[in-house]
Design a protein around this motif. Structure first.
Motif, PDB file in Angstrom:
ATOM      1  N   UNK A  31       1.449   9.564   2.210  1.00  0.00           N
ATOM      2  CA  UNK A  31       1.888  10.729   1.450  1.00  0.00           C
ATOM      3  C   UNK A  31       1.215  11.983   2.006  1.00  0.00           C
ATOM      4  N   UNK A  32       1.553  13.124   1.398  1.00  0.00           N
ATOM      5  CA  UNK A  32       0.871  14.382   1.714  1.00  0.00           C
ATOM      6  C   UNK A  32       0.000  14.746   0.529  1.00  0.00           C
ATOM      7  N   UNK A  33      -1.266  14.327   0.536  1.00  0.00           N
ATOM      8  CA  UNK A  33      -2.124  14.536  -0.641  1.00  0.00           C
ATOM      9  C   UNK A  33      -2.450  16.007  -0.841  1.00  0.00           C
ATOM     10  N   UNK A  34      -2.948  16.293  -2.030  1.00  0.00           N
ATOM     11  CA  UNK A  34      -3.423  17.642  -2.306  1.00  0.00           C
ATOM     12  C   UNK A  34      -4.634  17.956  -1.433  1.00  0.00           C
ATOM     13  N   UNK A  35      -4.762  19.219  -1.039  1.00  0.00           N
ATOM     14  CA  UNK A  35      -5.995  19.699  -0.442  1.00  0.00           C
ATOM     15  C   UNK A  35      -7.086  19.632  -1.508  1.00  0.00           C
ATOM     16  N   UNK A  36      -8.305  19.301  -1.097  1.00  0.00           N
ATOM     17  CA  UNK A  36      -9.379  19.104  -2.061  1.00  0.00           C
ATOM     18  C   UNK A  36      -9.612  20.342  -2.914  1.00  0.00           C
ATOM     19  N   UNK A  37      -9.623  21.508  -2.303  1.00  0.00           N
ATOM     20  CA  UNK A  37      -9.844  22.745  -3.059  1.00  0.00           C
ATOM     21  C   UNK A  37      -8.717  22.978  -4.061  1.00  0.00           C
ATOM     22  N   UNK A  38      -7.477  22.699  -3.647  1.00  0.00           N
ATOM     23  CA  UNK A  38      -6.332  22.859  -4.550  1.00  0.00           C
ATOM     24  C   UNK A  38      -6.434  21.886  -5.715  1.00  0.00           C
ATOM     25  N   UNK A  39      -6.854  20.672  -5.417  1.00  0.00           N
ATOM     26  CA  UNK A  39      -6.973  19.647  -6.445  1.00  0.00           C
ATOM     27  C   UNK A  39      -8.037  20.016  -7.479  1.00  0.00           C
ATOM     28  N   UNK A  98       0.812  -1.221   0.000  1.00  0.00           N
ATOM     29  CA  UNK A  98       0.000   0.000   0.000  1.00  0.00           C
ATOM     30  C   UNK A  98       0.841   1.265   0.000  1.00  0.00           C
ATOM     31  N   UNK A  99       1.940   1.251   0.753  1.00  0.00           N
ATOM     32  CA  UNK A  99       2.786   2.446   0.811  1.00  0.00           C
ATOM     33  C   UNK A  99       3.367   2.756  -0.564  1.00  0.00           C
ATOM     34  N   UNK A 100       3.720   1.720  -1.306  1.00  0.00           N
ATOM     35  CA  UNK A 100       4.240   1.910  -2.665  1.00  0.00           C
ATOM     36  C   UNK A 100       3.132   2.396  -3.595  1.00  0.00           C
ATOM     37  N   UNK A 101       1.961   1.778  -3.512  1.00  0.00           N
ATOM     38  CA  UNK A 101       0.856   2.163  -4.394  1.00  0.00           C
ATOM     39  C   UNK A 101       0.411   3.599  -4.154  1.00  0.00           C
ATOM     40  N   UNK A 102       0.589   4.074  -2.939  1.00  0.00           N
ATOM     41  CA  UNK A 102       0.181   5.446  -2.622  1.00  0.00           C
ATOM     42  C   UNK A 102       1.043   6.473  -3.350  1.00  0.00           C
ATOM     43  N   UNK A 103       2.188   6.044  -3.826  1.00  0.00           N
ATOM     44  CA  UNK A 103       3.099   6.953  -4.532  1.00  0.00           C
ATOM     45  C   UNK A 103       2.794   7.020  -6.025  1.00  0.00           C
ATOM     46  N   UNK A 104       1.825   6.220  -6.472  1.00  0.00           N
ATOM     47  CA  UNK A 104       1.432   6.189  -7.877  1.00  0.00           C
ATOM     48  C   UNK A 104       0.103   6.909  -8.073  1.00  0.00           C
ATOM     49  N   UNK A 105      -0.080   7.464  -9.253  1.00  0.00           N
ATOM     50  CA  UNK A 105      -1.378   7.979  -9.666  1.00  0.00           C
ATOM     51  C   UNK A 105      -1.765   7.307 -10.970  1.00  0.00           C
ATOM     52  N   UNK A 106      -3.003   6.883 -11.075  1.00  0.00           N
ATOM     53  CA  UNK A 106      -3.454   6.164 -12.267  1.00  0.00           C
ATOM     54  C   UNK A 106      -4.739   6.807 -12.776  1.00  0.00           C
ATOM     55  N   UNK A 158      -4.603  12.252  -9.360  1.00  0.00           N
ATOM     56  CA  UNK A 158      -3.649  13.161  -8.721  1.00  0.00           C
ATOM     57  C   UNK A 158      -3.846  13.282  -7.212  1.00  0.00           C
ATOM     58  N   UNK A 159      -4.892  12.690  -6.681  1.00  0.00           N
ATOM     59  CA  UNK A 159      -5.308  12.961  -5.304  1.00  0.00           C
ATOM     60  C   UNK A 159      -4.184  12.795  -4.290  1.00  0.00           C
ATOM     61  N   UNK A 160      -3.350  11.773  -4.455  1.00  0.00           N
ATOM     62  CA  UNK A 160      -2.298  11.509  -3.469  1.00  0.00           C
ATOM     63  C   UNK A 160      -0.999  12.229  -3.730  1.00  0.00           C
ATOM     64  N   UNK A 161      -0.986  13.188  -4.655  1.00  0.00           N
ATOM     65  CA  UNK A 161       0.233  13.903  -5.064  1.00  0.00           C
ATOM     66  C   UNK A 161       1.302  12.878  -5.484  1.00  0.00           C
ATOM     67  N   UNK A 162       1.057  12.127  -6.570  1.00  0.00           N
ATOM     68  CA  UNK A 162       1.924  11.001  -6.922  1.00  0.00           C
ATOM     69  C   UNK A 162       3.297  11.422  -7.426  1.00  0.00           C
TER      70      UNK A 162
END
Length: 289
Positions: free
Chosen positions: A98-106, A62-70, A137-141
């Motif tokens: 990770x440090x994801x994007x803020x929803x408003x920023x996203x 999961x930690x690895x997958x969190x670094x990807x965006x699909x 992009x949600x997780x700032x990949x």
């Protein structure tokens, strides 16, 4: 990758660097989807060695997958969700890793700031596609996979999306693997292009290099004292410079036509499908990774 006795991928050798945009091109059935699914960890390869962000995708957790965006070609969303609510819900899955994007920023990134409270079922086709991109992009990949990302975009939305890709790669150092049938988009966005056909890499390089190596000559069209002239040459810049040095203002209506990525791609696919080329020419291949 082998299915029964059939190798659908063989000897696919590629590397993506940090902050690079790589376009993976090829006709239907070339192996693009299989290649990307192996890199994403969604399909287990039959043989070979793969590392994505330093990890074998076949064993990534999961930690690895969190670094990807699909971003897939379609997202099976629930129409009753509001756009902002869905993104706010999804981003929380990334927070342990990770440090994801803020929803408003996203939402602002993908041009949906005004649709935060809109139900997904009420979004237009282009807006739903922007939401697909936002989900990826949600997780700032660190690495983003984009599968036909601008399908359904109008010209303005496509331009805004291209600016977003440039920002992600140049400013945020996000690595991006793009598959697209829009060759103009690949030529505009990609630092490097890999053409896949028949389950193997048949060409690699930037768009200009591929065009020069495959097509060679450029066509120079102009009028000399009103008479039309067409000339084919390898060094269009030198030819035009010499042309004006010799004839000056007698030259009018000058046009230089260089081979485009589309010209290169279509020529290669025609050769492969007709059996004229079964292996990649050595001068089309970059250094092996």
């Amino acid at each position: 990758m082998r299915y029964g006795p059939t190798d659908v991928l063989r000897g696919v050798d590629l590397r993506i660097d940090r902050g690079e945009v790589l376009a993976l091109l090829g006709p239907n059935g070339a192996g693009k989807t299989t290649t990307v699914e192996i890199l994403e960890g969604l399909r287990v390869r039959s043989a070979g060695h793969v590392r994505v962000l330093g990890t074998d995708p076949g064993t990534g957790g999961e930690a690895w997958r969190a670094r990807l965006g699909i971003v897939l070609q379609a997202w099976n969303d629930h129409g009753r969700w509001r756009a902002g609510e869905l993104l706010d819900h999804l981003r929380h899955f990334y927070t342990p890793y990770t440090t994801p994007y803020d929803t408003a920023e996203l939402l602002d990134l993908v041009g949906l700031a005004d649709q935060a409270g809109t139900r997904i079922a009420a979004l237009s086709g282009g807006q739903r596609r922007r939401l697909d991109v936002a989900i990826g992009l949600a997780g700032r990949p660190e690495l983003l996979f984009l599968d036909e990302p601008t399908v359904g975009f109008d010209p303005q939305a496509r331009q805004e999306f291209h600016e977003l890709i440039t920002r992600l790669s140049a400013v945020d150092s996000t690595s991006i693997l793009l598959t697209t049938h829009d060759l103009a988009e690949a030529e505009k966005l990609a630092d490097r292009i890999v053409i896949l056909a028949g389950g193997t890499v048949v060409a690699e390089g930037d768009a200009a290099t591929l065009a020069d190596r495959v097509a060679g000559n450029s066509r120079v069209r102009y009028r000399l004292d009103g008479e039309p002239v067409t000339h084919s040459c390898a060094d269009a810049t030198g030819y035009v410079r010499d042309l004006f040095a010799r004839h000056g203002e007698h030259v009018t209506d000058l046009e230089v036509h260089r081979a485009s990525l589309e010209d290169v791609y279509l020529a290669m696919v025609r050769d492969i499908e007709s059996g004229l080329r079964t292996e990649a020419p050595a001068d089309l291949m970059g250094a092996n990774a």
